[in-house]
Design an enzyme around this catalytic site. Structure first.
Site, mmCIF file in Angstrom:
data_model
loop_
_atom_site.group_PDB
_atom_site.id
_atom_site.type_symbol
_atom_site.label_atom_id
_atom_site.label_comp_id
_atom_site.label_asym_id
_atom_site.label_seq_id
_atom_site.Cartn_x
_atom_site.Cartn_y
_atom_site.Cartn_z
ATOM 1 N N THR A 149 0.824 -1.224 0.000
ATOM 2 C CA THR A 149 0.000 0.000 0.000
ATOM 3 C C THR A 149 0.850 1.263 0.000
ATOM 4 O O THR A 149 0.320 2.362 -0.118
ATOM 5 C CB THR A 149 -0.912 0.048 1.241
ATOM 6 N N GLY A 150 2.159 1.129 0.164
ATOM 7 C CA GLY A 150 3.022 2.304 0.268
ATOM 8 C C GLY A 150 3.439 2.846 -1.090
ATOM 9 O O GLY A 150 3.122 2.274 -2.139
ATOM 10 N N ASP B 95 6.397 2.939 -2.597
ATOM 11 C CA ASP B 95 7.262 2.066 -3.402
ATOM 12 C C ASP B 95 6.531 0.802 -3.827
ATOM 13 O O ASP B 95 6.790 0.278 -4.927
ATOM 14 C CB ASP B 95 8.520 1.677 -2.605
ATOM 15 N N ASP C 61 0.881 -9.688 8.315
ATOM 16 C CA ASP C 61 1.525 -8.610 9.072
ATOM 17 C C ASP C 61 2.975 -9.019 9.334
ATOM 18 O O ASP C 61 3.259 -10.197 9.607
ATOM 19 C CB ASP C 61 0.770 -8.425 10.402
ATOM 20 N N LEU C 62 3.868 -8.049 9.263
ATOM 21 C CA LEU C 62 5.294 -8.348 9.461
ATOM 22 C C LEU C 62 5.593 -8.870 10.862
ATOM 23 O O LEU C 62 6.625 -9.499 11.082
ATOM 24 C CB LEU C 62 6.133 -7.090 9.203
ATOM 25 N N LEU D 195 9.279 -4.375 1.573
ATOM 26 C CA LEU D 195 9.162 -2.910 1.616
ATOM 27 C C LEU D 195 8.351 -2.451 2.822
ATOM 28 O O LEU D 195 8.297 -1.263 3.118
ATOM 29 C CB LEU D 195 8.478 -2.400 0.338
ATOM 30 N N ALA E 121 7.207 -1.407 6.437
ATOM 31 C CA ALA E 121 7.917 -0.829 7.595
ATOM 32 C C ALA E 121 7.076 0.293 8.182
ATOM 33 O O ALA E 121 6.220 0.852 7.494
ATOM 34 C CB ALA E 121 9.265 -0.238 7.172
ATOM 35 N N SER F 116 18.069 1.773 4.336
ATOM 36 C CA SER F 116 17.864 3.222 4.210
ATOM 37 C C SER F 116 19.114 4.035 4.500
ATOM 38 O O SER F 116 19.927 3.674 5.361
ATOM 39 C CB SER F 116 16.770 3.626 5.204
ATOM 40 N N GLU G 36 19.036 6.513 6.225
ATOM 41 C CA GLU G 36 18.943 6.911 7.635
ATOM 42 C C GLU G 36 19.918 6.111 8.496
ATOM 43 O O GLU G 36 20.225 6.507 9.615
ATOM 44 C CB GLU G 36 17.514 6.718 8.139
ATOM 45 N N TYR H 297 13.999 4.556 14.222
ATOM 46 C CA TYR H 297 13.813 4.023 12.859
ATOM 47 C C TYR H 297 15.156 3.595 12.276
ATOM 48 O O TYR H 297 15.299 2.491 11.738
ATOM 49 C CB TYR H 297 13.154 5.087 11.970
ATOM 50 N N ARG I 64 3.891 10.025 -2.573
ATOM 51 C CA ARG I 64 4.537 10.113 -1.271
ATOM 52 C C ARG I 64 3.498 10.471 -0.206
ATOM 53 O O ARG I 64 2.610 11.309 -0.442
ATOM 54 C CB ARG I 64 5.607 11.209 -1.349
#
Ligand code: NDP
Ligand code: GDR
Length: 327
Positions: free
Chosen positions: A10-11, A13, A56-57, A78, A80, A127, A129, A151, A186
Site C-alpha cells: 500500500t506504500g 514504493d 503482518d510483518l 518494503l 515498515a 535506508s 537513515e 527508525y 509520497r
C-alpha cells in the site's frame, strides 16, 4: 511467468514496484495488513492485477502462509513503519515492525525454501537513515553506520540480518541502501509532499502558511519510479549484494521551498513559512548525499528524474488533486 511477493504494497514504493513488475510480466502478490485496510481500494484501483494476501510483518505464521500461497521467485520486503519522526514516539513498535519484521520475513523465506536456499531471491529496503551522523561524505556501501533515530536503528538491525542470512544460509538476499525518494504518491507526512501539497493549496487560496521544522537539513532526493528499477535489478544479479541507490546530489529544505514555490510563481516564500519546535527532531540527520557508483557500474542503474523536475512534478500533481477536490 515469474512470481513476486511484495510487503508494504500500500506504500509509495509498493505501488511503483507493482507497476514495474506487472509490466515485465510478473504475477504479483501483495501483503496487506489489517482486517479493513483503508488503502485496499487504492491498491485495487491503481494495480488491479495485484493479488492481495492479508498478513503482518509481526506475524510469522501469516508470512509463511503468504509464501505458500504465492510461491514467489522474488520477495521484496518494503513494509515498515517508515516515518522517522513517528519512530521516537513509537520506538518499540518501530523496532518490532521495521527491525524484527525483517527477521520474520527472512526466517519465513528460509523455512519456505529449506530444500534450496537460493530458491527465493530476497530484497530488503534498507535506508540512508542508517548513516545518520555521517562518518563520510558522500556515503557509500562501506561507510560506518551511525543511526540517529529508533527508525534508523531498526533499519540497521534489518540490514545486518539480511547480510547475516546471506552469509549463514547462502540465501540470495540483497539490501538496497536507498536515499530519499519521492513522488506524487509520497505520504503527506514527509517533507517533500507536505511542501508540494501546501504550495498547491496556497496558490489556490486554500491555505495561508506551512508550519515546518529544521530548514537546514540536506537530503539526496530522487524519484521513486527510478528507484524501484534498482530494486529489481539487484535481484537479477547472479550474486546477492548491497547497493547504495542515490542521485549524488544534495539539497536543503530551503532549496526545496525555493523550487516548490518557484513552480507556482512565488519567489519570496518567507511570509508563508513558519518554523515550530513541534517539527524539530530529538536528533537530526543533517546531511545525506550518496555515492551511487556501485549501482551504476554493476547494475547499470542511473536516476532519470532530477531534483527540480521531481519537485515540479509533485506540485503539478497536487495542484490537479486540489482543483479536483474543490470541484
Ligand atoms: P510507506 O510508508 O509509503 O509504506 C510503508 C508500507 O509498510 C505500507 O504499505 C504499510 O502498510 C506497510 N506496513 C506498515 N506496518 C506494517 C506491518 N506491521 N505489517 C505489514 N506491512 C506494514 O514507505 P515507502 O513506500 O516510502 O518505503 C518503502 C520501504 O523503503 C520502507 O521499508 C521504507 O522504510 C524504506 N525506505 C524508503 C525510502 C524513501 O525515501 N521512500 C528510503 C529508504 C528506505 P499500511 O498502509 O497498512 O500502513
Ligand atoms: P526522512 O524524511 O526523515 O529523511 O526519512 P522526511 O521527509 O520526513 O524528512 C526530511 C528532512 O526534512 C526535515 N523537515 C521536516 N520533515 C517533515 N516530515 N516535516 C516537516 O515539517 C519538516 N521540516 C523539516 C526533517 O527534519 C528531515 O531532516 C525518509 C523516510 O522515507 C524514511 O523511511 C527513509 O528511510 C528516508 O527518507 C531515507
Amino acid at each position: 511467468m515469474p512470481r513476486a511477493l511484495i510487503t508494504g504494497i500500500t506504500g509509495q514504493d509498493g505501488l511503483y514496484l507493482s507497476e514495474l513488475l506487472l509490466a515485465k510480466g510478473y504475477e504479483v502478490y501483495g501483503l496487506i495488513r489489517g482486517q479493513n485496510n483503508p488503502k485496499y481500494e487504492l491498491v485495487q484501483r491503481t494495480v488491479p492485477d495485484v493479488k492481495l494476501l492479508t498478513g503482518d510483518l509481526t506475524d510469522l505464521s501469516s508470512l509463511l502462509r503468504a509464501l505458500e500461497v504465492s510461491q514467489p521467485d522474488e520477495v521484496y520486503n518494503l513494509g515498515a513503519i517508515s516515518f522517522v519522526a513517528y519512530s521516537w514516539e513509537n520506538a518499540m513498535l518501530t523496532s518490532d515492525v521495521t527491525g524484527k519484521g525483517v527477521l520474520n520475513v527472512l526466517e519465513a523465506v528460509r523455512l519456505y525454501s529449506k530444500d534450496d536456499p537460493t530458491k527465493v531471491r530476497f530484497y530488503q529496503a534498507s535506508s540512508s537513515e542508517m548513516f545518520g551522523k555521517v562518518q563520510e561524505v558522500p556515503q557509500r556501501e562501506s561507510t560506518l553506520l551511525w543511526p540517529r533515530s529508533p527508525y534508523g536503528v531498526a533499519k540497521v538491525f534489518g540490514h545486518y540480518m539480511t547480510i547475516n542470512y546471506r552469509e549463514s544460509y547462502g540465501m540470495h538476499a540483497s539490501s538496497g541502501i536507498l536515499f530519499n525518494h519521492e513522488s506524487p504518491r509520497r505520504g503527506p507526512e514527509f517533507v517533500t509532499r507536505k511542501v508540494s501539497q501546501a504550495v498547491a493549496r496556497i496558490k489556490l487560496g486554500l491555505q495561508d502558511e506551512i508550519v515546518m521544522g529544521n530548514l537546514d537539513a540536506k537530503r539526496d532526493w530522487g524519484f521513486a519510479g527510478d528507484y524501484v528499477e534498482a530494486m529489481w535489478r539487484m535481484l537479477q544479479q547472479d550474486t546477492a549484494d548491497d547497493y547504495v541507490v542515490a542521485t549524488g546530489e544534495t539539497h536543503s529544505i530551503k532549496e526545496l521551498l525555493d523550487v516548490a514555490f518557484g513552480a507556482v510563481g512565488i519567489e519570496d516564500w518567507s511570509g508563508y513559512v513558519r518554523q515550530d519546535p513541534r517539527f524539530m527532531r530529538p536528533a537530526e540527520v543533517e546531511l545525506l548525499i550518496g555515492d551511487p557508483e556501485k549501482a551504476r557500474t554493476v547494475l547499470g542503474w542511473e536516476p532519470k528524474v532530477g531534483f527540480s523536475e521531481l519537485v515540479a512534478m509533485m506540485v503539478e500533481s497536487d495542484l490537479a488533486e486540489q482543483r479536483a477536490a474543490g470541484r
